[in-house]
Motif scaffolding. Structure first.
Motif, PDB file in Angstrom:
ATOM      1  N   LYS A   1       1.132  -1.237  -0.012  1.00 52.65           N
ATOM      2  CA  LYS A   1      -0.058  -0.019  -0.003  1.00 52.65           C
ATOM      3  C   LYS A   1       0.797   1.252   0.014  1.00 52.65           C
ATOM      4  N   TYR A   2       0.484   2.176  -0.791  1.00 54.52           N
ATOM      5  CA  TYR A   2       1.203   3.522  -0.736  1.00 54.52           C
ATOM      6  C   TYR A   2       0.593   4.282  -1.799  1.00 54.52           C
ATOM      7  N   ILE A   3       1.000   5.755  -1.680  1.00 49.79           N
ATOM      8  CA  ILE A   3       0.808   6.877  -2.597  1.00 49.79           C
ATOM      9  C   ILE A   3       2.075   7.258  -3.273  1.00 49.79           C
ATOM     10  N   ILE A   4       1.727   7.556  -4.684  1.00 48.63           N
ATOM     11  CA  ILE A   4       2.670   8.154  -5.392  1.00 48.63           C
ATOM     12  C   ILE A   4       2.687   9.382  -5.603  1.00 48.63           C
TER      13      ILE A   4
ATOM     14  N   LYS B   1      -3.038  19.162  -1.060  1.00 48.25           N
ATOM     15  CA  LYS B   1      -2.649  18.270   0.298  1.00 48.25           C
ATOM     16  C   LYS B   1      -3.579  16.963   0.247  1.00 48.25           C
ATOM     17  N   GLY B   2      -4.329  16.754  -0.507  1.00 48.40           N
ATOM     18  CA  GLY B   2      -5.317  15.389  -0.389  1.00 48.40           C
ATOM     19  C   GLY B   2      -4.284  14.362  -0.356  1.00 48.40           C
ATOM     20  N   PHE B   3      -3.251  14.154  -1.140  1.00 46.50           N
ATOM     21  CA  PHE B   3      -2.541  12.847  -1.188  1.00 46.50           C
ATOM     22  C   PHE B   3      -1.739  12.606   0.212  1.00 46.50           C
ATOM     23  N   TYR B   4      -1.366  13.737   0.688  1.00 50.19           N
ATOM     24  CA  TYR B   4      -0.894  13.545   2.006  1.00 50.19           C
ATOM     25  C   TYR B   4      -1.898  13.192   3.194  1.00 50.19           C
ATOM     26  N   TYR B   5      -3.047  13.646   3.140  1.00 48.12           N
ATOM     27  CA  TYR B   5      -4.152  13.292   3.987  1.00 48.12           C
ATOM     28  C   TYR B   5      -4.455  11.816   4.043  1.00 48.12           C
ATOM     29  N   ILE B   6      -4.768  11.410   2.839  1.00 48.87           N
ATOM     30  CA  ILE B   6      -4.946   9.912   2.575  1.00 48.87           C
ATOM     31  C   ILE B   6      -4.087   9.261   2.886  1.00 48.87           C
TER      32      ILE B   6
ATOM     33  N   GLU C   1      -2.363   5.445   7.124  1.00 51.58           N
ATOM     34  CA  GLU C   1      -1.066   5.051   7.506  1.00 51.58           C
ATOM     35  C   GLU C   1      -0.158   4.270   6.603  1.00 51.58           C
ATOM     36  N   ILE C   2       0.001   4.921   5.432  1.00 52.61           N
ATOM     37  CA  ILE C   2       0.756   4.303   4.231  1.00 52.61           C
ATOM     38  C   ILE C   2       1.857   5.458   4.053  1.00 52.61           C
ATOM     39  N   PRO C   3       2.833   4.919   3.336  1.00 58.74           N
ATOM     40  CA  PRO C   3       3.745   5.926   2.833  1.00 58.74           C
ATOM     41  C   PRO C   3       3.563   6.555   1.506  1.00 58.74           C
ATOM     42  N   ILE C   4       4.261   7.716   1.394  1.00 58.80           N
ATOM     43  CA  ILE C   4       4.032   8.454   0.134  1.00 58.80           C
ATOM     44  C   ILE C   4       5.616   8.384  -0.538  1.00 58.80           C
TER      45      ILE C   4
ATOM     46  N   LYS D   1      13.136   8.855  -2.614  1.00 59.96           N
ATOM     47  CA  LYS D   1      12.490   9.343  -1.379  1.00 59.96           C
ATOM     48  C   LYS D   1      11.136   8.938  -1.054  1.00 59.96           C
ATOM     49  N   THR D   2      10.845   8.428   0.324  1.00 59.98           N
ATOM     50  CA  THR D   2       9.853   8.125   0.676  1.00 59.98           C
ATOM     51  C   THR D   2       9.398   8.848   1.991  1.00 59.98           C
ATOM     52  N   ILE D   3       8.387   9.504   2.008  1.00 56.13           N
ATOM     53  CA  ILE D   3       7.770  10.198   3.136  1.00 56.13           C
ATOM     54  C   ILE D   3       6.893   9.216   4.009  1.00 56.13           C
TER      55      ILE D   3
END
Length: 185
Positions: free
Chosen positions: A27-30, A120-125, A130-133, A149-151
């Motif tokens: 699980k992650y957001i790009i 900032k929606g990607f950040y809040y998702i 509780e998944i990385p970006i 880099k991963t946040i």
């Protein structure tokens, strides 16, 4: 066969390179930037094909007309109604929490025009789920795709958005005049 074709087209014919050092969990957001041209979509799809990856992506609803709508949905497109206030962020976070796998690509500028006030929606998702970006930069000048880099969202959105913007400051979009990270102190 699709993977071989995408590799051949992106790397051999078009001359792109890539450097990806970050792990890709289930699980992650790009977070993908800069987004300055419709070519970004094509490059992204070729990269996904070459890397054997798949992810959903957000796109304004106006692109989901016949015959493109069914095609975009089939390859992972999620239409966004920008004029309506929906609970999309909360819904996507809940989907991410309950799903076995979740991969979503979002362009933080939210437009192909210069926008210093990134969405900032990607950040809040990512924070809620509780998944990385994973930060993916696309540089047309160098013909290079990079994810180094991963946040991990910690709730300090101002500090982490600054960190994200600074990461992307070195990349040149297809139309560099359409990209800005805004004023970073």
């Amino acid at each position: 066969m699709w993977k071989s074709f995408c590799n051949w087209l992106l790397y051999k014919c078009m001359g792109w390179t890539s450097e990806v050092t970050e792990d890709h969990p289930d699980k992650y957001i790009i977070c993908l930037a800069p987004h300055t041209s419709n070519w970004d979509f094509l490059i992204g799809q070729l990269y996904n094909g070459a890397a054997g990856l798949s992810s959903n992506f957000l796109m304004k609803k106006e692109w989901f007309f016949w015959p493109l709508g069914p095609i975009f949905r089939r390859i992972g497109g999620i239409p966004v109604w920008r004029s309506k206030h929906t609970s999309m962020t909360d819904n996507l976070a809940e989907t991410a929490k309950s799903a076995k796998t979740f991969r979503l690509c979002i362009t933080p500028e939210g437009t192909r025009s210069p926008n210093p006030d990134w969405k900032k929606g990607f950040y809040y998702i990512a924070l809620k789920a509780e998944i990385p970006i994973l930060l993916y930069g696309v540089d047309y000048e160098q013909k290079h795709i990079e994810c180094t880099k991963t946040i991990i969202p910690n709730g300090d959105i101002d500090q982490q958005m600054r960190e994200i913007k600074l990461y992307f400051s070195k990349f040149k979009g297809k139309k560099p005049e359409n990209f800005t990270i805004g004023d970073i102190e």
